[in-house]
Design an enzyme around this catalytic site. Structure first.
Site, PDB file in Angstrom:
ATOM      1  N   LYS A  11       0.821  -1.216   0.000  1.00 20.24           N
ATOM      2  CA  LYS A  11       0.000   0.000   0.000  1.00 20.24           C
ATOM      3  C   LYS A  11       0.861   1.274   0.000  1.00 20.24           C
ATOM      4  CE  LYS A  11      -3.973  -2.281   2.224  1.00 20.24           C
ATOM      5  NZ  LYS A  11      -4.981  -2.193   3.318  1.00 20.24           N
ATOM      6  N   TYR A  51     -12.426  -2.229  -3.606  1.00 18.95           N
ATOM      7  CA  TYR A  51     -12.954  -2.274  -2.244  1.00 18.95           C
ATOM      8  C   TYR A  51     -14.475  -2.128  -2.197  1.00 18.95           C
ATOM      9  CZ  TYR A  51      -8.410  -2.360   0.155  1.00 18.95           C
ATOM     10  OH  TYR A  51      -7.177  -2.723   0.658  1.00 18.95           O
ATOM     11  N   PHE A  59     -15.502   3.939   6.882  1.00 20.39           N
ATOM     12  CA  PHE A  59     -14.128   4.271   6.499  1.00 20.39           C
ATOM     13  C   PHE A  59     -13.879   4.192   4.996  1.00 20.39           C
ATOM     14  CE2 PHE A  59     -14.230  -0.234   7.833  1.00 20.39           C
ATOM     15  CZ  PHE A  59     -13.773  -0.852   6.663  1.00 20.39           C
ATOM     16  N   ARG A  87      -2.222 -14.407   4.543  1.00 15.37           N
ATOM     17  CA  ARG A  87      -3.002 -13.752   5.612  1.00 15.37           C
ATOM     18  C   ARG A  87      -2.253 -13.888   6.948  1.00 15.37           C
ATOM     19  NH1 ARG A  87      -7.179 -10.295   4.255  1.00 15.37           N
ATOM     20  NH2 ARG A  87      -7.589 -10.444   6.493  1.00 15.37           N
ATOM     21  N   THR A  93      -5.669  -7.129  10.741  1.00 15.50           N
ATOM     22  CA  THR A  93      -5.966  -5.846  10.081  1.00 15.50           C
ATOM     23  C   THR A  93      -5.469  -4.666  10.911  1.00 15.50           C
ATOM     24  OG1 THR A  93      -7.953  -6.888   9.166  1.00 15.50           O
ATOM     25  CG2 THR A  93      -7.841  -4.472   9.080  1.00 15.50           C
ATOM     26  N   ARG A 104       2.359  -6.556   9.299  1.00 17.38           N
ATOM     27  CA  ARG A 104       1.653  -5.419   9.902  1.00 17.38           C
ATOM     28  C   ARG A 104       2.228  -5.077  11.283  1.00 17.38           C
ATOM     29  NH1 ARG A 104      -4.274  -7.163   7.534  1.00 17.38           N
ATOM     30  NH2 ARG A 104      -4.337  -5.686   5.779  1.00 17.38           N
ATOM     31  N   ASN A 114      -2.249   0.147   6.732  1.00 18.45           N
ATOM     32  CA  ASN A 114      -1.712  -1.094   7.288  1.00 18.45           C
ATOM     33  C   ASN A 114      -0.842  -1.895   6.317  1.00 18.45           C
ATOM     34  OD1 ASN A 114      -3.766  -2.029   5.709  1.00 18.45           O
ATOM     35  ND2 ASN A 114      -4.964  -2.932   7.366  1.00 18.45           N
ATOM     36  N   HIS A 117      -2.279  -5.523   1.506  1.00 20.13           N
ATOM     37  CA  HIS A 117      -3.546  -6.213   1.266  1.00 20.13           C
ATOM     38  C   HIS A 117      -3.238  -7.643   0.866  1.00 20.13           C
ATOM     39  CE1 HIS A 117      -7.454  -7.381  -0.357  1.00 20.13           C
ATOM     40  NE2 HIS A 117      -6.755  -7.940  -1.333  1.00 20.13           N
ATOM     41  N   GLU A 128      -9.472 -10.732  -7.873  1.00 18.48           N
ATOM     42  CA  GLU A 128      -8.561  -9.603  -7.644  1.00 18.48           C
ATOM     43  C   GLU A 128      -7.361  -9.652  -8.598  1.00 18.48           C
ATOM     44  OE1 GLU A 128      -9.812  -9.129  -2.922  1.00 18.48           O
ATOM     45  OE2 GLU A 128      -7.777  -9.742  -3.422  1.00 18.48           O
TER      46      GLU A 128
HETATM   47  P1  DAT Z   1      -8.001  -6.757   5.612  1.00 18.98           P
HETATM   48  O1  DAT Z   1      -7.202  -5.750   4.822  1.00 18.98           O
HETATM   49  O2  DAT Z   1      -7.229  -7.284   6.795  1.00 18.98           O
HETATM   50  O3  DAT Z   1      -8.592  -7.835   4.761  1.00 18.98           O
HETATM   51  P2  DAT Z   1     -10.700  -5.623   5.766  1.00 18.98           P
HETATM   52  O4  DAT Z   1     -10.997  -6.364   4.505  1.00 18.98           O
HETATM   53  O5  DAT Z   1     -11.634  -5.785   6.907  1.00 18.98           O
HETATM   54  O6  DAT Z   1      -9.216  -5.946   6.293  1.00 18.98           O
HETATM   55  O7  DAT Z   1     -10.636  -4.048   5.454  1.00 18.98           O
HETATM   56  C1  DAT Z   1     -10.013  -3.595   4.267  1.00 18.98           C
HETATM   57  C2  DAT Z   1      -9.184  -2.386   4.595  1.00 18.98           C
HETATM   58  O8  DAT Z   1     -10.045  -1.332   5.043  1.00 18.98           O
HETATM   59  C3  DAT Z   1      -8.162  -2.573   5.722  1.00 18.98           C
HETATM   60  O9  DAT Z   1      -6.979  -3.172   5.296  1.00 18.98           O
HETATM   61  C4  DAT Z   1      -7.960  -1.159   6.171  1.00 18.98           C
HETATM   62  C5  DAT Z   1      -9.357  -0.554   6.024  1.00 18.98           C
HETATM   63  N1  DAT Z   1     -10.078  -0.650   7.302  1.00 18.98           N
HETATM   64  C6  DAT Z   1     -10.663  -1.739   7.833  1.00 18.98           C
HETATM   65  N2  DAT Z   1     -11.228  -1.483   9.020  1.00 18.98           N
HETATM   66  C7  DAT Z   1     -10.984  -0.166   9.256  1.00 18.98           C
HETATM   67  C8  DAT Z   1     -11.303   0.729  10.318  1.00 18.98           C
HETATM   68  N3  DAT Z   1     -11.973   0.317  11.396  1.00 18.98           N
HETATM   69  N4  DAT Z   1     -10.878   2.017  10.204  1.00 18.98           N
HETATM   70  C9  DAT Z   1     -10.190   2.448   9.121  1.00 18.98           C
HETATM   71  N5  DAT Z   1      -9.859   1.650   8.075  1.00 18.98           N
HETATM   72  C10 DAT Z   1     -10.244   0.372   8.152  1.00 18.98           C
HETATM   73 MG    MG Z   2     -10.084  -7.792   3.339  1.00 18.44          MG
END
Ligand code: DAT
Ligand code: MG
Length: 140
Positions: A11, A51, A59, A87, A93, A104, A114, A117, A128
Site C-alpha cells: 500500500k 474495495y 471508512f 493472511r 488488520t 503489519r 496497514n 492487502h 482480484e
Molecule cells: P483486511 O485488509 O485485513 O482484509 P478488511 O478487509 O476488513 O481488512 O478491510 C479492508 C481495509 O479497510 C483494511 O486493510 C484497512 C481498512 N479498514 C478496515 N477497518 C478499518 C477501520 N476500522 N478504520 C479504518 N480503516 C479500516
Molecule cells: Mg479484506
C-alpha cells in the site's frame, strides 16, 4: 494442498517509506514466490471497484483516498496454501493486534494505513488478480 495463488498490494504507506524491498523480503522468507509484480498509481475508480465490498462502511472514503494517495505495488504470490499463508504473514488488520513477526506488526502505522492487502479467499484471489494482471504479466 496444491500450489495456489493470492493477490497482494503493498500500500501507499509502504512505498512512501521505501519499504517495498523489506516487505518483499518477509514475503519471500515465508516461502511465497512473487510471480507477478507491477508498481502503479491506482485510480479512484480502480480503488472503488477493488474495495466495493466495503462501500457502506464509514471508512470507505478514507480508504479510497489512502489507496490513491501514492504508488502501490500489485503482486501475484504463489505457494502452498498461499491465500491462508499470506493472511498469516500479513497479521491482523489492526497492527495493534497483529502477532510478532508479521508484516503489519513490523511495519504498519494504523488500521487504516496497514501496509499490505491480501486476498481473503481463493475465489476472491482469482477476481482480484484478474482486475490487475493478465496471464502474460505472470511468470511462475
Ligand atoms: P483486511 O485488509 O485485513 O482484509 P478488511 O478487509 O476488513 O481488512 O478491510 C479492508 C481495509 O479497510 C483494511 O486493510 C484497512 C481498512 N479498514 C478496515 N477497518 C478499518 C477501520 N476500522 N478504520 C479504518 N480503516 C479500516
Ligand atoms: Mg479484506
Amino acid at each position: 494442498m496444491a500450489l495456489e495463488r493470492t493477490f497482494s498490494i503493498l500500500k501507499p504507506d509502504a512505498t512512501r517509506r521505501n519499504l517495498t524491498g523489506a516487505v518483499n523480503a518477509v514475503i519471500e522468507a515465508a516461502g511465497l514466490r512473487i510471480v507477478g509484480q507491477r508498481r502503479i498509481r491506482m485510480t479512484r475508480e480502480q480503488a472503488e471497484t477493488f474495495y466495493a465490498v466495503h462501500k457502506e462502511r464509514p471508512f470507505f472514503g478514507e480508504l479510497v483516498e489512502f489507496m490513491t494517495s501514492g504508488p502501490v505495488v500489485v503482486q501475484v504470490l504463489e505457494g502452498e496454501n498461499a491465500v491462508a499463508k499470506y493472511r498469516e504473514v500479513m497479521g491482523a488488520t489492526n497492527p495493534a493486534q497483529a502477532a510478532e513477526g508479521t508484516i503489519r506488526k513490523q511495519f504498519a502505522e494504523s488500521v487504516g494505513e496497514n501496509t499490505v492487502h491480501g486476498s481473503d479467499s481463493a475465489d476472491n484471489a482469482k477476481i482480484e488478480i484478474a482486475q490487475f494482471f493478465t496471464d502474460a504479466d505472470i511468470a511462475a
